[in-house]
Design a protein around this motif. Structure first.
Motif, PDB file in Angstrom:
ATOM      1  N   LEU A  17       0.814  -1.207   0.000  1.00  0.00           N
ATOM      2  CA  LEU A  17       0.000   0.000   0.000  1.00  0.00           C
ATOM      3  C   LEU A  17       0.851   1.261   0.000  1.00  0.00           C
ATOM      4  CD1 LEU A  17      -2.746   1.348   0.056  1.00  0.00           C
ATOM      5  CD2 LEU A  17      -2.698   1.186   2.537  1.00  0.00           C
ATOM      6  N   ASN A  19       3.682   1.643  -1.223  1.00  0.00           N
ATOM      7  CA  ASN A  19       4.242   1.783  -2.565  1.00  0.00           C
ATOM      8  C   ASN A  19       3.233   2.417  -3.522  1.00  0.00           C
ATOM      9  OD1 ASN A  19       6.328   1.433  -4.490  1.00  0.00           O
ATOM     10  ND2 ASN A  19       5.248  -0.363  -5.284  1.00  0.00           N
ATOM     11  N   LYS A  20       1.970   1.988  -3.434  1.00  0.00           N
ATOM     12  CA  LYS A  20       0.923   2.574  -4.281  1.00  0.00           C
ATOM     13  C   LYS A  20       0.788   4.069  -4.019  1.00  0.00           C
ATOM     14  CE  LYS A  20      -2.018  -1.555  -4.409  1.00  0.00           C
ATOM     15  NZ  LYS A  20      -3.309  -2.109  -3.968  1.00  0.00           N
ATOM     16  N   ILE A  23       3.842   6.013  -5.362  1.00  0.00           N
ATOM     17  CA  ILE A  23       3.796   6.157  -6.823  1.00  0.00           C
ATOM     18  C   ILE A  23       2.933   7.346  -7.222  1.00  0.00           C
ATOM     19  CG2 ILE A  23       2.870   5.071  -8.920  1.00  0.00           C
ATOM     20  CD1 ILE A  23       3.977   2.396  -7.791  1.00  0.00           C
ATOM     21  N   ILE A  69      -7.751   4.379  -4.640  1.00  0.00           N
ATOM     22  CA  ILE A  69      -7.027   3.161  -4.260  1.00  0.00           C
ATOM     23  C   ILE A  69      -7.979   2.306  -3.418  1.00  0.00           C
ATOM     24  CG2 ILE A  69      -5.078   2.220  -2.953  1.00  0.00           C
ATOM     25  CD1 ILE A  69      -3.553   4.807  -3.547  1.00  0.00           C
TER      26      ILE A  69
END
Length: 195
Positions: A17, A19-20, A23, A69
């Motif tokens: 998460l 990392n998402k 990004i 997300i």
């Protein structure tokens, strides 16, 4: 015009998460001023507190993308006057200098510092406050042989009297697949974002 915003992101704690979320920021070339993650007041729900300096329109778009997300329940976006926030800083200074310099002792009392480690060679002080207070102590202790300095990320709470706890519990108990929670504070600030 760029200004400081604090984003509070409520999520489930799933691998990948962070990392998402990272990004989303890197694609938009948005630097993080501060990042903190911790459990929230709701079991199994975590909160990210992220500080950015950006234009309102960029932050508005970022909030919309973050809320898409799957693991994200809600994102709140606040300016500094809408939150209560603090940071913790640790300062390592020479114990012989502290013992000799009475001015340093007065300075530390003025800022509410407390000694958390005292050794013959160094003493570690803790100061809790906002950026300006932490920076002022840093500037002044530099003159007295500051050995090391570190500060934490921001922790923040909304000034409004209610938190997200009630909204999340109601959503999970009544209709977990229903309408997403709306951010009434962000909706009220639409005029700011349109400037």
């Amino acid at each position: 015009m760029k200004q400081e915003f604090t984003l509070t992101i409520y999520t489930e704690n799933h691998i990948g998460l962070i990392n998402k979320i990272a990004i989303m920021f890197s694609r938009r070339k948005i630097s993080l001023e501060s990042l903190n993650t911790s459990p929230s007041e709701v079991e199994n729900i975590y909160r990210f507190t992220i500080v950015v300096i950006e234009t309102p329109s960029v932050v508005k778009n970022l909030v919309c993308q973050l809320e898409k997300i799957i693991d994200v329940f809600k994102v709140f976006c606040n300016t500094n006057d809408e939150i209560i926030w603090q940071q913790i800083a640790l300062y390592k200074v020479s114990t012989p200098v502290i013992m000799k310099e009475v001015k340093v002792e007065r300075l530390l009392r003025e800022y509410g510092a407390k000694a958390i480690v005292i050794r013959d060679d160094y003493t570690v002080f803790e100061v809790t406050g906002q950026e300006e207070e932490i920076h002022n102590v840093l500037q002044k202790l530099t003159k007295y042989g500051l050995i090391e300095f570190v500060k934490s990320s921001r922790v923040a709470i909304n000034k409004e009297s209610h938190g997200i706890h009630k909204m999340i519990v109601e959503m999970e108990n009544n209709n977990p697949k229903g309408q997403p929670i709306t951010n009434q504070y962000l909706d009220q600030k639409q005029q700011i974002f349109q400037m």
